[in-house]
Design an enzyme around this catalytic site. Structure first.
Site, PDB file in Angstrom:
ATOM      1  N   GLY A  33       0.827  -1.201   0.000  1.00 20.15           N
ATOM      2  CA  GLY A  33       0.000   0.000   0.000  1.00 20.15           C
ATOM      3  C   GLY A  33       0.862   1.251   0.000  1.00 20.15           C
ATOM      4  O   GLY A  33       2.096   1.178   0.110  1.00 20.15           O
ATOM      5  N   GLY A  99      -6.647  -4.975   3.550  1.00 17.63           N
ATOM      6  CA  GLY A  99      -7.020  -5.676   2.322  1.00 17.63           C
ATOM      7  C   GLY A  99      -7.500  -4.755   1.219  1.00 17.63           C
ATOM      8  O   GLY A  99      -7.970  -5.223   0.192  1.00 17.63           O
ATOM      9  N   GLU A 107      -0.228 -10.478   4.022  1.00  9.37           N
ATOM     10  CA  GLU A 107       0.078  -9.506   5.084  1.00  9.37           C
ATOM     11  C   GLU A 107      -0.171 -10.127   6.458  1.00  9.37           C
ATOM     12  O   GLU A 107       0.648  -9.982   7.381  1.00  9.37           O
ATOM     13  CB  GLU A 107      -0.782  -8.249   4.916  1.00  9.37           C
ATOM     14  CG  GLU A 107      -0.382  -7.437   3.697  1.00  9.37           C
ATOM     15  CD  GLU A 107      -1.311  -6.270   3.425  1.00  9.37           C
ATOM     16  OE1 GLU A 107      -0.833  -5.263   2.913  1.00  9.37           O
ATOM     17  OE2 GLU A 107      -2.517  -6.373   3.710  1.00  9.37           O
TER      18      GLU A 107
HETATM   19  C1  5RP Z   1      -3.256  -3.738   1.312  1.00  3.61           C
HETATM   20  C2  5RP Z   1      -3.534  -3.087   2.630  1.00  3.61           C
HETATM   21  C3  5RP Z   1      -3.021  -1.710   2.789  1.00  3.61           C
HETATM   22  O1  5RP Z   1      -2.145  -1.680   3.875  1.00  3.61           O
HETATM   23  C4  5RP Z   1      -4.200  -0.793   3.034  1.00  3.61           C
HETATM   24  O2  5RP Z   1      -5.067  -0.871   1.910  1.00  3.61           O
HETATM   25  C5  5RP Z   1      -3.757   0.661   3.252  1.00  3.61           C
HETATM   26  O3  5RP Z   1      -3.250   1.185   2.055  1.00  3.61           O
HETATM   27  P1  5RP Z   1      -2.733   2.682   1.963  1.00  3.61           P
HETATM   28  O4  5RP Z   1      -1.555   2.791   2.846  1.00  3.61           O
HETATM   29  O5  5RP Z   1      -2.423   2.858   0.504  1.00  3.61           O
HETATM   30  O6  5RP Z   1      -3.857   3.584   2.405  1.00  3.61           O
HETATM   31  O7  5RP Z   1      -4.121  -3.630   3.528  1.00  3.61           O
HETATM   32  O8  5RP Z   1      -3.905  -4.977   1.233  1.00  3.61           O
END
Ligand code: 5RP
Length: 227
Positions: A33, A99, A107
């Site tokens: 992410g 997710g 993760e």
């Molecule tokens: C990926 C995740 C990410 O950590 C979550 O979506 C947060 O993303 P971002 O830091 O871009 O806001 O769980 O599966």
């Protein structure tokens, strides 16, 4: 890179603070992410200055970023993470929904194995009660029975659509994602148990009892919470 919105400067501050926890000889779980990417880029700088670490990626995205950063990659068969750094879609106290990038199965595997799991977020992720849809990674053949089981639990499932491909997204593991809206989740541990018990669900995005510390970046710095 997919982004869930929020304040990029705040995410960077959180990512840099978490990356400063890495020490020589450590194996570090590398989340997925936009916020975790800031941590990986901050690790890149430290590796350039001589920090000796290995990384365990949680997705193609984090593996690619780590390679660019010059971080040697290993797997959970080779090492146990001393530290894992990952973002979240929503944070209530120490419970998380993850997710948004469809990477929550790997993760959860990595952060569960880690001695220390630090969540990096910006203030837009904080909530009093979790209420975002919970992603379920499911077998492609399980869509109909899992959807029925989710409705029985009071949720409304939606198959996650791809953005630059017709039809659903397919995860790094070759599966589908159902985003399941349960409204306010007053008892996340109970819902997590129920979701884990549905045949065909590979992993859900409720992370209960896993986070050790929450680093919330702000424009000025980072607010740290620990258990
Ligand atoms: C990926 C995740 C990410 O950590 C979550 O979506 C947060 O993303 P971002 O830091 O871009 O806001 O769980 O599966």
């Amino acid at each position: 890179m997919k982004t869930t919105g929020g304040n990029e400067g705040a995410k960077q501050n959180a990512g840099e603070a978490a990356a400063s926890l890495a020490e020589d000889g450590m194996t570090v779980g590398l989340g997925t992410g936009s916020t975790a990417a800031h941590a990986i880029r901050a690790l890149e700088q430290r590796v350039g200055e001589g920090l000796d670490i290995r990384g365990i990626p949680t997705s193609y995205q984090s593996a690619d970023l780590a390679r660019e950063a010059g971080i040697s990659l290993v797997t959970l068969d080779d090492a146990t993470p001393d530290l894992a750094i990952d973002g979240a879609d929503q944070v209530a106290e120490f419970d998380l929904i993850k997710g948004g990038g469809g990477a929550h199965t790997r993760e959860k595997l990595v952060v569960s194995a880690a001695a220390r799991f630090v969540v990096v977020a910006d203030p837009s992720k904080e909530a009093a009660v979790l209420d975002r849809p919970v992603p379920l990674e499911i077998l492609s053949t399980a869509r109909t029975p899992v959807s029925a089981a989710v409705r029985n639990l009071g949720g409304e499932p939606a198959l996650r659509a791809a953005e630059r491909k017709d039809g659903p997204i397919v995860t790094d593991n070759g599966n589908l994602i159902l985003d399941c809206d349960f409204g306010r989740i007053e008892e996340p541990a109970d819902l997590a148990d129920a979701l884990s018990g549905i045949p065909g669900v590979i992993e859900h995005g409720l992370f209960v009892g896993l986070a050790d510390e929450i680093y919330v970046g702000t424009d000025e710095g980072v607010e740290e919470r620990s258990r």
